[in-house]
Design a protein around this motif. Structure first.
Motif, PDB file in Angstrom:
ATOM      1  N   ASP A   4     -10.159  21.921  19.217  1.00  0.00           N
ATOM      2  CA  ASP A   4      -9.851  20.495  19.377  1.00  0.00           C
ATOM      3  C   ASP A   4     -10.530  19.692  18.275  1.00  0.00           C
ATOM      4  N   GLU A   5      -9.771  19.390  17.251  1.00  0.00           N
ATOM      5  CA  GLU A   5     -10.280  18.637  16.094  1.00  0.00           C
ATOM      6  C   GLU A   5     -11.582  19.230  15.578  1.00  0.00           C
TER       7      GLU A   5
ATOM      8  N   SER B 174      -6.061  16.256  23.688  1.00  0.00           N
ATOM      9  CA  SER B 174      -7.267  16.877  24.265  1.00  0.00           C
ATOM     10  C   SER B 174      -7.065  17.149  25.748  1.00  0.00           C
TER      11      SER B 174
HETATM   12 MG    MG Z   1      -8.526  14.273  21.391  1.00  0.00          MG
END
Ligand code: MG
Ligand code: ADP
Length: 252
Positions: free
Chosen positions: A173-174, A55
């Motif tokens: 991001d995810e 991240s």
């Molecule tokens: Mg992360």
């Protein structure tokens, strides 16, 4: 394929490069010289254990954190001297949490960025929002509140919101980590469609099937560094490092 009926983007794809990126929080070195090369129109998937810096890498690449050292190039040109807001407008970001405004309609959520940040008037912003909602297959929900939608639909709205800024690069991001399992496939399908249409993308994910089947390159991070990078077929079948083999044995 999911609801891709509107005109595909005609915008030229651009490349994204990060070279020797370093970032520390206090004494904690979170990025230790990360290199990433995402060619125009390709998808790089970033995998690695929790806390490895995935991240943070995305946040450095769009300058939500300024790197301590290294360079960031978009379309072959360094962006570090530009206004960070310019860069963030060129990079769309989709997170695990959708963060839609609950009291605005779906279309209003998508139109907000174009109105506030690109200065479009109300009608043009709505027309653009409806166009983006068509791309993600949610035209029918334009005037609903987000709470009436499933998590997967809300995430598709968040993707439409990012696309409405007409970004040159998309970060995920995810994006599917908070979704119920039966909703994951639809969002991954939409992301695969975007990749297919030639969007330049960086995707942080735990979905190894996506990493393997959709991405052009995979980057495996551990402890703030890129341990291994390459094409998915090679990485998933013939990992060079013990660390990647061990990671894959835990997640596959
Ligand atoms: Mg992360
Ligand atoms: P990942 O996304 O791979 O799980 P992160 O990039 O979120 O990893 O975090 C990498 C490391 O940086 C972790 O040790 C995390 O605790 C630390 N970290 C992330 N953001 C901050 C911050 N704003 N301040 C201090 N430490 C942070």
């Amino acid at each position: 394929m999911i609801g891709v009926s509107a005109e595909p983007t005609t915008r030229e794809a651009v490349s994204l490069t990060g070279t020797d990126l370093h970032l520390s929080f206090g004494d904690h070195k979170v990025l230790r010289g990360v290199d990433i090369q995402v060619d125009a129109g390709t998808t790089t998937t970033v995998i690695g254990p929790s806390g490895s810096g995935k991240s943070t890498l995305l946040r450095v690449l769009n300058r939500l954190h300024e790197p301590d050292a290294g360079d960031i190039l978009l379309d072959g040109r360094s962006v570090l001297k530009d206004n960070p807001d310019d860069l963030r407008r060129r990079i769309g970001m989709v997170f695990q949490q959708f963060n839609l405004f609950p009291h605005k309609t779906v279309a209003e959520n998508v139109a907000l960025g174009p109105r506030k940040l690109r200065g479009l008037d109300k009608e043009r912003a709505r027309a653009l929002a409806l166009q983006q909602l068509e791309i993600v297959g949610l035209t029918a929900k334009a005037d609903a509140r987000p709470s009436r939608l499933s998590g997967g639909q809300q995430q598709r709205v968040a993707i439409a919101r990012a696309l409405a800024m007409e970004p040159q690069v998309m970060f995920f991001d995810e994006a599917t980590s908070a979704l119920d399992p039966e909703l994951v496939k639809g969002v991954l399908g939409l992301m695969a469609d975007l990749a297919q249409q030639g969007m330049t993308m960086v995707v942080v994910t735990h979905e190894m099937s996506y990493a393997r089947n959709v991405s052009d390159n995979v980057l495996f991070m551990d402890n703030g560094a890129v341990v291994e990078t390459g094409e998915p077929d090679q990485l998933f079948t013939d990992a060079a490092s013990e660390r990647l083999r061990s990671f894959l044995s835990q997640v596959l």
